[in-house]
Design a protein around this motif. Structure first.
Motif, PDB file in Angstrom:
ATOM      1  N   LEU A  25      49.188  -0.356  -0.657  1.00  0.00           N
ATOM      2  CA  LEU A  25      48.468  -1.609  -0.434  1.00  0.00           C
ATOM      3  C   LEU A  25      48.561  -2.500  -1.670  1.00  0.00           C
ATOM      4  CD1 LEU A  25      45.241  -0.280   1.352  1.00  0.00           C
ATOM      5  CD2 LEU A  25      47.503  -0.770   2.306  1.00  0.00           C
ATOM      6  N   LEU A  26      48.430  -1.903  -2.853  1.00  0.00           N
ATOM      7  CA  LEU A  26      48.545  -2.686  -4.089  1.00  0.00           C
ATOM      8  C   LEU A  26      49.960  -3.228  -4.254  1.00  0.00           C
ATOM      9  CD1 LEU A  26      46.527  -0.536  -6.680  1.00  0.00           C
ATOM     10  CD2 LEU A  26      45.705  -2.293  -5.096  1.00  0.00           C
ATOM     11  N   THR A  84      50.552  -6.348  -2.223  1.00  0.00           N
ATOM     12  CA  THR A  84      49.701  -7.492  -2.563  1.00  0.00           C
ATOM     13  C   THR A  84      50.311  -8.253  -3.738  1.00  0.00           C
ATOM     14  OG1 THR A  84      47.703  -6.324  -1.837  1.00  0.00           O
ATOM     15  CG2 THR A  84      47.409  -8.208  -3.311  1.00  0.00           C
ATOM     16  N   THR A  85      50.620  -9.533  -3.533  1.00  0.00           N
ATOM     17  CA  THR A  85      51.186 -10.371  -4.591  1.00  0.00           C
ATOM     18  C   THR A  85      50.079 -11.200  -5.234  1.00  0.00           C
ATOM     19  OG1 THR A  85      53.309 -10.527  -3.436  1.00  0.00           O
ATOM     20  CG2 THR A  85      52.849 -12.184  -5.127  1.00  0.00           C
ATOM     21  N   ILE A  86      50.056 -11.208  -6.562  1.00  0.00           N
ATOM     22  CA  ILE A  86      49.073 -12.015  -7.284  1.00  0.00           C
ATOM     23  C   ILE A  86      49.794 -12.960  -8.242  1.00  0.00           C
ATOM     24  CG2 ILE A  86      47.275 -10.257  -7.141  1.00  0.00           C
ATOM     25  CD1 ILE A  86      47.888  -9.603 -10.101  1.00  0.00           C
ATOM     26  N   GLY A 137      43.199  -9.242  -6.355  1.00  0.00           N
ATOM     27  CA  GLY A 137      43.820  -8.709  -5.153  1.00  0.00           C
ATOM     28  C   GLY A 137      42.837  -8.330  -4.078  1.00  0.00           C
ATOM     29  N   ASP A 138      41.548  -8.673  -4.273  1.00  0.00           N
ATOM     30  CA  ASP A 138      40.493  -8.386  -3.288  1.00  0.00           C
ATOM     31  C   ASP A 138      40.356  -6.902  -2.975  1.00  0.00           C
ATOM     32  OD1 ASP A 138      39.740 -11.080  -2.976  1.00  0.00           O
ATOM     33  OD2 ASP A 138      41.342 -11.425  -1.519  1.00  0.00           O
ATOM     34  N   TRP A 139      40.616  -6.037  -3.976  1.00  0.00           N
ATOM     35  CA  TRP A 139      40.399  -4.605  -3.767  1.00  0.00           C
ATOM     36  C   TRP A 139      38.884  -4.353  -3.762  1.00  0.00           C
ATOM     37  CZ3 TRP A 139      43.460  -0.742  -2.258  1.00  0.00           C
ATOM     38  CH2 TRP A 139      42.958   0.561  -2.361  1.00  0.00           C
ATOM     39  N   SER A 175      53.568  -7.945  -8.078  1.00  0.00           N
ATOM     40  CA  SER A 175      52.698  -7.137  -7.229  1.00  0.00           C
ATOM     41  C   SER A 175      51.474  -6.710  -8.030  1.00  0.00           C
ATOM     42  CB  SER A 175      53.442  -5.908  -6.701  1.00  0.00           C
ATOM     43  OG  SER A 175      53.598  -4.933  -7.718  1.00  0.00           O
ATOM     44  N   LEU A 176      50.379  -6.509  -7.321  1.00  0.00           N
ATOM     45  CA  LEU A 176      49.159  -6.043  -7.969  1.00  0.00           C
ATOM     46  C   LEU A 176      49.380  -4.681  -8.604  1.00  0.00           C
ATOM     47  CD1 LEU A 176      46.162  -6.221  -8.625  1.00  0.00           C
ATOM     48  CD2 LEU A 176      45.654  -5.544  -6.272  1.00  0.00           C
TER      49      LEU A 176
END
Length: 333
Positions: free
Chosen positions: A62-63, A66-68, A91-93, A117-118
């Motif tokens: 999932l991380l 996720t692009t930050i 990343g809204d984890w 990526s996160l």
């Protein structure tokens, strides 16, 4: 999935979360938390039952997806733990699925707001700290400082041996070796915008040839980069030249030894262990640290294999029987 009367109706979808636990003597142990990436349905010709294989991933997937870019609060001077928190926020984890160190002291540069990526961003911080970032058995994003690792790996030993009744926990199988796989005698660490910092050990290079590693980080000072290089050399310049433990397998199925079952279910990454193997020419005794855990479970068997390795982060720990030995253990930064 089309059976509307099934208790699983509406739940057979990708990325559904599953959790594995074991219950022993009234205590529940978390074994792992994953996300179903694929429900692989197989129905062999001529057989009534169908089989479904679940291919799963952990939270790292999932991380990684996720692009930050910009990171709120990602200013210069944050500790590595604070930066991990800022990255996970970006990343809204979920806040309730984190276990972040409170002992980190290394500070980092301002976030560069690049697209990545996160997972990559968190691993950069992990490398800067010389710490650990991973998904634990609960599915939490866990970050350990190097101080956390030194404290954990220098804690109370769990003793294993192949002699029943010795007072130690018996094991199923063990694997030792003598190799240069973990040996490092020259390390170069360069911080972003800084000057390369190199540490080496001449005696180790003379004995075993050069084994070098190149690392980078976002620490604020070259001094931190040099300290990291020196710590790596202190922990790895002789690693593997004496017999060392590679893996240990423990049977968690039998009821004859509760201590063995509890150890198999409870020991975790960075737990220190001591293993004794009895041989005619003399016992082999090896102290090591757990680096990974594998479960092999069937209806009639439950084996746990601990893989072992020396952490990069080691240091002298007062009152420790493992890492508090004069003339053997080194100071850390």
């Amino acid at each position: 999935p089309a059976n509307t009367s099934s208790s699983l109706y509406g739940k057979i979808k990708p990325m559904r979360k599953i959790r594995f636990t074991a219950v022993y003597a009234g205590t529940t142990y978390n074994l792992g938390s994953f996300y179903v990436q694929e429900w692989l349905y197989q129905s062999p010709t001529g057989f009534d039952p169908a089989y479904v294989t679940l291919n799963c991933v952990d939270g790292f997937q999932l991380l990684n997806l996720t692009t930050i870019t910009s990171v709120s609060g990602g200013s210069a001077g944050q500790t590595t733990a604070q930066r991990i928190t800022s990255l996970l926020d970006a990343g809204d984890w979920p806040g309730g699925m984190r276990d972040i160190s409170t002992t980190a002291t290394t500070t980092v540069q301002a976030d560069d707001s690049s697209s990545r990526s996160l997972l990559a961003a968190c691993q950069t911080v992990e490398q800067t700290e010389l710490g650990a970032f991973y998904m634990d058995e609960r599915g939490y994003a866990k970050f350990l400082s190097r101080a956390d690792i030194i404290t954990a790996s220098g804690g109370t030993l769990t003793n294993f041996s192949d002699v029943p009744g010795s007072g130690d926990i018996t094991y199923q199988a063990v694997q030792f070796d003598i190799s240069d796989y973990q040996l490092i005698n020259k390390a170069t660490v360069t911080r972003t915008g800084g000057t390369a910092q190199t540490a080496s050990d001449t005696a180790s290079i003379d004995d075993y040839f050069q084994h070098s590693r190149i690392r980078s980080g976002i620490m604020e000072t070259d001094i931190d980069a040099l300290n990291q290089a020196q710590t790596i050399i202190a922990s790895r310049k002789e690693q593997g030249v004496d017999i060392q433990l590679n893996s240990l397998t423990v049977d968690a199925f039998g009821e004859d030894d509760p201590d063995r079952v509890i150890a198999a279910l409870n020991l975790d990454v960075f737990s220190p262990i001591r293993v004794t193997q009895t041989l005619p020419a003399g016992n082999v005794v090896s102290d090591s640290v757990i680096a990974g855990v594998t479960y092999q479970i069937t209806p009639k068997s439950f084996q746990v294999t601990f893989t072992c390795a020396q952490p990069f982060a080691v240091g002298f720990l007062l009152d420790s029987a493992v890492d508090g030995l004069l003339d053997e253990d080194s100071l850390a930064y």
